[in-house]
Design a protein around this motif. Structure first.
Motif, PDB file in Angstrom:
ATOM      1  N   UNK A   6     -23.504  22.996  33.793  1.00 35.23           N
ATOM      2  CA  UNK A   6     -24.495  22.257  34.113  1.00 35.23           C
ATOM      3  C   UNK A   6     -24.828  23.452  34.765  1.00 35.23           C
ATOM      4  N   UNK A   7     -24.008  23.633  36.120  1.00 36.97           N
ATOM      5  CA  UNK A   7     -24.995  25.453  36.965  1.00 36.97           C
ATOM      6  C   UNK A   7     -25.794  26.471  35.927  1.00 36.97           C
ATOM      7  N   UNK A   8     -24.987  26.536  34.939  1.00 41.51           N
ATOM      8  CA  UNK A   8     -25.599  27.635  34.503  1.00 41.51           C
ATOM      9  C   UNK A   8     -26.859  26.887  33.301  1.00 41.51           C
ATOM     10  N   UNK A   9     -27.155  25.813  33.422  1.00 43.91           N
ATOM     11  CA  UNK A   9     -27.579  25.084  31.877  1.00 43.91           C
ATOM     12  C   UNK A   9     -29.280  24.901  32.718  1.00 43.91           C
ATOM     13  N   UNK A  10     -28.579  24.566  34.244  1.00 43.29           N
ATOM     14  CA  UNK A  10     -29.657  23.954  35.188  1.00 43.29           C
ATOM     15  C   UNK A  10     -30.756  25.827  35.807  1.00 43.29           C
ATOM     16  N   UNK A  11     -29.987  26.819  35.597  1.00 50.71           N
ATOM     17  CA  UNK A  11     -30.330  27.947  35.661  1.00 50.71           C
ATOM     18  C   UNK A  11     -31.236  28.215  34.924  1.00 50.71           C
ATOM     19  N   UNK A  12     -30.988  28.078  33.995  1.00 52.46           N
ATOM     20  CA  UNK A  12     -31.567  28.319  32.667  1.00 52.46           C
ATOM     21  C   UNK A  12     -33.044  27.764  33.114  1.00 52.46           C
ATOM     22  N   UNK A  13     -32.907  26.286  33.326  1.00 49.88           N
ATOM     23  CA  UNK A  13     -34.366  25.581  33.062  1.00 49.88           C
ATOM     24  C   UNK A  13     -35.138  26.005  34.077  1.00 49.88           C
ATOM     25  N   UNK A  14     -34.219  26.435  34.756  1.00 50.76           N
ATOM     26  CA  UNK A  14     -35.102  26.344  36.559  1.00 50.76           C
ATOM     27  C   UNK A  14     -36.259  27.815  36.569  1.00 50.76           C
ATOM     28  N   UNK A  15     -35.119  28.290  36.228  1.00 50.93           N
ATOM     29  CA  UNK A  15     -35.710  30.045  36.142  1.00 50.93           C
ATOM     30  C   UNK A  15     -37.227  30.153  34.746  1.00 50.93           C
ATOM     31  N   UNK A  16     -36.927  29.273  34.229  1.00 52.63           N
ATOM     32  CA  UNK A  16     -38.239  29.694  32.679  1.00 52.63           C
ATOM     33  C   UNK A  16     -39.610  27.622  33.214  1.00 52.63           C
ATOM     34  N   UNK A  17     -38.997  27.703  34.762  1.00 55.15           N
ATOM     35  CA  UNK A  17     -40.086  26.591  35.163  1.00 55.15           C
ATOM     36  C   UNK A  17     -41.300  27.569  35.778  1.00 55.15           C
ATOM     37  N   UNK A  18     -42.552  26.956  35.852  1.00 54.38           N
ATOM     38  CA  UNK A  18     -43.407  27.508  36.677  1.00 54.38           C
ATOM     39  C   UNK A  18     -43.954  27.620  37.786  1.00 54.38           C
ATOM     40  N   UNK A  19     -42.996  26.596  38.339  1.00 52.78           N
ATOM     41  CA  UNK A  19     -43.390  25.652  39.672  1.00 52.78           C
ATOM     42  C   UNK A  19     -42.490  26.574  40.311  1.00 52.78           C
ATOM     43  N   UNK A  20     -40.799  26.807  39.917  1.00 48.12           N
ATOM     44  CA  UNK A  20     -40.442  26.968  40.832  1.00 48.12           C
ATOM     45  C   UNK A  20     -40.067  28.682  41.068  1.00 48.12           C
ATOM     46  N   UNK A  21     -39.798  29.319  41.953  1.00 45.25           N
ATOM     47  CA  UNK A  21     -39.893  30.602  42.847  1.00 45.25           C
ATOM     48  C   UNK A  21     -39.054  31.157  42.680  1.00 45.25           C
ATOM     49  N   UNK A  22     -37.530  30.245  42.652  1.00 41.66           N
ATOM     50  CA  UNK A  22     -36.166  31.316  42.639  1.00 41.66           C
ATOM     51  C   UNK A  22     -35.365  29.912  42.283  1.00 41.66           C
ATOM     52  N   UNK A  23     -34.013  30.598  41.979  1.00 46.04           N
ATOM     53  CA  UNK A  23     -33.078  29.699  41.143  1.00 46.04           C
ATOM     54  C   UNK A  23     -31.341  31.007  42.191  1.00 46.04           C
ATOM     55  N   UNK A  24     -31.258  30.255  41.733  1.00 44.15           N
ATOM     56  CA  UNK A  24     -29.401  30.968  41.988  1.00 44.15           C
ATOM     57  C   UNK A  24     -28.014  30.382  41.930  1.00 44.15           C
ATOM     58  N   UNK A  25     -26.781  30.479  41.517  1.00 46.17           N
ATOM     59  CA  UNK A  25     -25.847  29.545  41.812  1.00 46.17           C
ATOM     60  C   UNK A  25     -25.555  29.875  43.528  1.00 46.17           C
ATOM     61  N   UNK A  26     -24.924  28.760  43.766  1.00 47.25           N
ATOM     62  CA  UNK A  26     -24.318  28.702  44.852  1.00 47.25           C
ATOM     63  C   UNK A  26     -23.586  29.915  45.212  1.00 47.25           C
ATOM     64  N   UNK A  27     -22.555  30.623  44.383  1.00 50.14           N
ATOM     65  CA  UNK A  27     -21.812  32.054  44.529  1.00 50.14           C
ATOM     66  C   UNK A  27     -22.537  32.662  44.690  1.00 50.14           C
ATOM     67  N   UNK A  28     -24.375  33.256  44.357  1.00 49.63           N
ATOM     68  CA  UNK A  28     -24.726  33.977  44.284  1.00 49.63           C
ATOM     69  C   UNK A  28     -25.106  33.954  45.840  1.00 49.63           C
TER      70      UNK A  28
END
Length: 135
Positions: A6-28
């Motif tokens: 699910x974490x990987x899924x969310x990273x993928x959808x957020x990085x492709x959303x034009x309103x999002x500026x950044x996404x990274x995992x908690x570990x990152x």
């Protein structure tokens, strides 16, 4: 869907959303306390989300295969907006992903007895759940 996938899924959808500026995992982001989750930045707002999972009723961790179980995607609804609160933004982004694995997305703040905690319950077609808690 287990929290790691699910974490990987969310990273993928957020990085492709034009309103999002950044996404990274908690570990990152350096968070070693919470094993699964993401940090999402939309405009000047950063939100941190911890993901925990619940297996379908009667399933055991040993032998549970995290294979996609599909059905009808939830209605897409309105796209996320930069002015949305983080809980509403993430719920909208998940709905717009049109994933055939997601059966429902419930915002905690909109429930009849709203929790004091900000978060979402994502239920999948195989009855597994992810609890996304903002912290």
């Amino acid at each position: 869907m287990r929290p790691q996938r699910f974490s990987d899924f969310v990273v993928d959808i957020v990085k492709n959303d034009p309103t999002a500026d950044d996404v990274r995992t908690l570990a990152e982001s350096g968070d070693t306390k919470h094993p699964f989750g993401v940090v999402i930045t939309v405009g000047a707002t950063e939100s941190r989300w911890q993901f925990t999972g619940q297996l379908p009723e009667g399933a055991k961790h040993e032998g549970f295969l995290d294979e996609p179980s599909t059905g009808t995607p939830i209605p897409a609804g309105e796209p996320p907006r930069k002015t949305d609160p983080p809980e509403a933004w993430l719920a909208a982004a998940l709905a717009r992903a049109a994933s055939p694995e997601i059966a429902s997305v419930e915002r905690w703040s909109t429930q009849p007895e709203a929790a004091s905690q900000t978060g979402l319950t994502i239920t999948f077609h195989n009855e597994a759940r992810i609890f996304a808690r903002a912290y």
